[in-house]
Design a protein around this motif. Sequence first.
Motif, PDB file in Angstrom:
ATOM      1  N   PRO A  63       0.932  -1.209   0.247  1.00 52.17           N
ATOM      2  CA  PRO A  63       0.089   0.079  -0.006  1.00 52.17           C
ATOM      3  C   PRO A  63       0.754   1.235  -0.032  1.00 52.17           C
ATOM      4  N   MET A  64       0.660   2.090  -0.859  1.00 53.14           N
ATOM      5  CA  MET A  64       1.285   3.247  -1.136  1.00 53.14           C
ATOM      6  C   MET A  64       0.171   4.529  -1.471  1.00 53.14           C
ATOM      7  N   ILE A  65       0.705   5.564  -0.633  1.00 50.12           N
ATOM      8  CA  ILE A  65      -0.262   6.787  -0.912  1.00 50.12           C
ATOM      9  C   ILE A  65       0.515   8.016  -1.668  1.00 50.12           C
ATOM     10  N   SER A  66      -0.271   8.824  -2.303  1.00 49.11           N
ATOM     11  CA  SER A  66       0.089   9.755  -2.863  1.00 49.11           C
ATOM     12  C   SER A  66       0.221  11.107  -2.109  1.00 49.11           C
ATOM     13  N   GLN A  67       1.080  11.947  -2.334  1.00 47.35           N
ATOM     14  CA  GLN A  67       1.086  13.225  -1.536  1.00 47.35           C
ATOM     15  C   GLN A  67      -0.186  13.974  -1.368  1.00 47.35           C
ATOM     16  N   GLU A  69      -3.409  12.107  -1.110  1.00 46.84           N
ATOM     17  CA  GLU A  69      -3.983  11.634  -0.203  1.00 46.84           C
ATOM     18  C   GLU A  69      -3.513  11.727   1.062  1.00 46.84           C
ATOM     19  N   LEU A  70      -2.076  11.851   1.171  1.00 50.37           N
ATOM     20  CA  LEU A  70      -1.382  12.134   2.683  1.00 50.37           C
ATOM     21  C   LEU A  70      -2.088  13.446   3.056  1.00 50.37           C
ATOM     22  N   GLY A  73      -5.814  13.214   3.967  1.00 52.46           N
ATOM     23  CA  GLY A  73      -6.070  12.579   5.210  1.00 52.46           C
ATOM     24  C   GLY A  73      -5.629  12.986   6.431  1.00 52.46           C
ATOM     25  N   LEU A 103      -1.191   6.600   8.686  1.00 50.95           N
ATOM     26  CA  LEU A 103      -1.064   7.508   7.507  1.00 50.95           C
ATOM     27  C   LEU A 103       0.541   7.605   7.186  1.00 50.95           C
ATOM     28  N   LYS A 106       2.284   4.661   6.351  1.00 45.87           N
ATOM     29  CA  LYS A 106       2.298   4.228   4.640  1.00 45.87           C
ATOM     30  C   LYS A 106       2.925   5.298   3.802  1.00 45.87           C
ATOM     31  N   ALA A 107       2.984   6.503   4.090  1.00 45.78           N
ATOM     32  CA  ALA A 107       3.799   7.490   3.351  1.00 45.78           C
ATOM     33  C   ALA A 107       5.409   7.288   3.614  1.00 45.78           C
TER      34      ALA A 107
END
Length: 208
Positions: A63-67, A69-70, A73, A103, A106-107
């Motif tokens: 699982p990776m999140i974009s900037q 999404e970060l 959230g 969160l 994940k980042a």
Amino acid sequence: MRYFLLLVMLAAFNLTASAQWYKLDFKKHVRYPQVAAAKYNALKREMATYPLPTTKKIAPVPPMISQLELEAGERIIMRAAQHFMRFRQYGEASYRFSELAQLYAKANRLSEAKWYYLQSNNISRQQNDYPHTISNLICLALIKADLGDLSQAHQDLTEARDMARSTGRAQDLKLCEEKLKFIQTNKTWLPKSELRYADAAEVTAKSK
């Protein structure tokens, strides 16, 4: 009566000679069988041309999140945490801090994830929320292990295991023992600590 005869005469004049209705054959005609519809299955043809992919399992994507999404959230969770802290609902705020730490993890922002796990853990201890405290200690241990601090990670997991045993939480106890074994046997963390101590030893040798 006069108008009726006039209407009949007009209707007779309107009939054209090409109609020839009086020559129509009203006998029963032979009914032929219906022509079968053409069978065409485009899906079956495509499947025959291009077979389905293999059923071999594919490794899950981490699982990776974009900037974006970060940031979204972070803004939502932080706003909720501030709300609960303002109204002294510390238990709810503790869970929001854990969500924020997840969160950041994940980042791959491990230092911030560690800090928020510590804040959440301090509150959950004060609230005597043993399940949440154990969960925080396990997550905090894994973060510390990723940062190369294996001794602190082992200490957190040992504390979580003792807390799970004293409160009679069998599932948490089993999970803590699995994580302890995982940290002790996983080779991906060993080079980090060994490299750090090796660098320190090399600097000491050069200074001498």
